[in-house]
Write a protein that holds these residues in place. Structure first.
Motif, PDB file in Angstrom:
ATOM      1  N   ALA A   1       2.143  -0.035   7.143  1.00  0.00           N
ATOM      2  CA  ALA A   1       1.869   1.037   6.192  1.00  0.00           C
ATOM      3  C   ALA A   1       1.802   2.323   7.016  1.00  0.00           C
ATOM      4  CB  ALA A   1       0.561   0.800   5.455  1.00  0.00           C
TER       5      ALA A   1
ATOM      6  N   HIS B   1      -1.358   1.514   9.437  1.00  0.00           N
ATOM      7  CA  HIS B   1      -1.833   0.179   9.805  1.00  0.00           C
ATOM      8  C   HIS B   1      -0.807  -0.883   9.467  1.00  0.00           C
ATOM      9  CE1 HIS B   1      -2.623  -0.203   5.442  1.00  0.00           C
ATOM     10  NE2 HIS B   1      -2.918   1.083   5.539  1.00  0.00           N
TER      11      HIS B   1
ATOM     12  N   GLU C   1       1.450   6.342   7.068  1.00  0.00           N
ATOM     13  CA  GLU C   1       0.802   7.238   6.110  1.00  0.00           C
ATOM     14  C   GLU C   1       0.272   8.530   6.727  1.00  0.00           C
ATOM     15  OE1 GLU C   1      -2.860   5.813   4.326  1.00  0.00           O
ATOM     16  OE2 GLU C   1      -2.810   3.993   5.526  1.00  0.00           O
TER      17      GLU C   1
ATOM     18  N   ASP D   1       0.862  -1.178   0.000  1.00  0.00           N
ATOM     19  CA  ASP D   1       0.000   0.000   0.000  1.00  0.00           C
ATOM     20  C   ASP D   1       0.903   1.233   0.000  1.00  0.00           C
ATOM     21  OD1 ASP D   1      -2.157   1.724   0.484  1.00  0.00           O
ATOM     22  OD2 ASP D   1      -2.532   1.012   2.523  1.00  0.00           O
TER      23      ASP D   1
ATOM     24  N   GLU E   1       2.533   7.790   1.775  1.00  0.00           N
ATOM     25  CA  GLU E   1       2.487   6.475   2.439  1.00  0.00           C
ATOM     26  C   GLU E   1       3.513   5.530   1.837  1.00  0.00           C
ATOM     27  OE1 GLU E   1      -1.242   4.398   1.805  1.00  0.00           O
ATOM     28  OE2 GLU E   1      -0.844   2.993   3.443  1.00  0.00           O
TER      29      GLU E   1
END
Ligand code: MF3
Ligand code: CO
Length: 258
Positions: free
Chosen positions: A208, A177, A210, A114, A241
């Motif tokens: 991740a 996350h 961000e 991501d 991110e």
């Protein structure tokens, strides 16, 4: 969900094989972000950019992670100006001086990466450039803390500290996350030192990270489309991110072209 003694959810660890597959997904995320960045110009629509992102991800043998996720209708989240995240692509043409947040995921053999980047459209103001740089700096400050022995809270503290020093605010209502078999795994990674952030990081975790950085106040609200977050005060917002594997020696960013 399984919980360990501190009452926090278990953070799944990735073995060497999982990490190798996540690296492939991460490279595809980076390539798709770069493609969208190259195609960006005044007049192009967010829908056209989304189609390019989808073609790129599928062309490299991956699946667009966001498409269909909780009913999300596109490959990328494309967020313009005061839109913070989760902007839905459509017929909107971009204009010189806009900023565009591009957020997308790629799934390879069930493993997710991501990433997001906020681009200037054509020439933007000096103040907008400074905001873009602050967002990237905030992400870098957070990533630098993603090492074994540190705590989740250290990431958010670094992000918020950097952002405040630049005179901007971090969004508190949305967070980073864990990532792996699904896009969202434990732990939550807030962009400020939130309560509950005492979990200790260890090698094999994938996060991740961000930050969303606002030029004005930190408040956000969601539009009637049920997805798009915008700043409460209408100020500009940027989002950056990376997916990071925590290695014994420190963070490994896998959503970069290397
Ligand atoms: N990077 C965002 C996140 O981690 C993307 C999710 S948007 C959705 O939450 F469309 F997929 F839901
Ligand atoms: Co994310």
């Amino acid at each position: 969900m399984a919980r360990h003694r501190s009452g926090q959810p278990q953070i799944p660890l990735k073995d060497a094989r999982a990490q190798a597959t996540m690296r492939r997904a991460g490279r595809i995320v980076a390539l798709a972000l770069a493609k969208v960045g190259e195609a960006l110009r005044p007049g192009i629509t967010t829908g056209e950019l989304d189609a390019l992102a989808e073609q790129t991800i599928r062309g490299l043998g991956a699946v667009p992670t966001f498409l269909g996720y909780q009913g999300y209708p596109a490959t990328a989240c494309l967020s313009v100006n005061q839109e913070v995240v989760h902007g839905i692509p459509g017929p909107r043409p971009l204009r010189e001086g806009d900023i565009l947040g591009v957020d997308l995921g790629a799934t390879v053999e069930g493993w997710v990466a991501d990433g997001a980047f906020t681009f200037p459209v054509g020439v933007v103001s000096a103040e907008t450039t400074r905001l873009l740089e602050a967002g990237q700096g905030a992400l870098a400050a957070g990533i630098a803390m993603a090492r074994p022995g540190n705590r989740i809270r250290d990431i958010g503290a670094a992000i918020e500290g950097f952002t405040k020093a630049q005179g901007y605010t971090v969004v508190r209502d949305l967070c980073g996350h864990g990532v792996g078999r699904s896009m969202h795994e434990p732990p939550q990674v807030p962009n400020y030192p939130a309560p509950g952030g005492e979990q200790v990081l260890s090698a094999g975790m994938a996060l991740a990270i961000e930050p969303m950085v606002n030029a004005g106040g930190a408040g956000v609200r969601i539009l009637n489309d049920g997805w798009t977050f915008v700043t409460l005060d209408g100020s500009l917002s940027v989002h950056f991110e990376h997916t990071v594997l925590i290695q014994p020696e420190g963070p490994e960013i896998i959503t970069l072209l290397r």
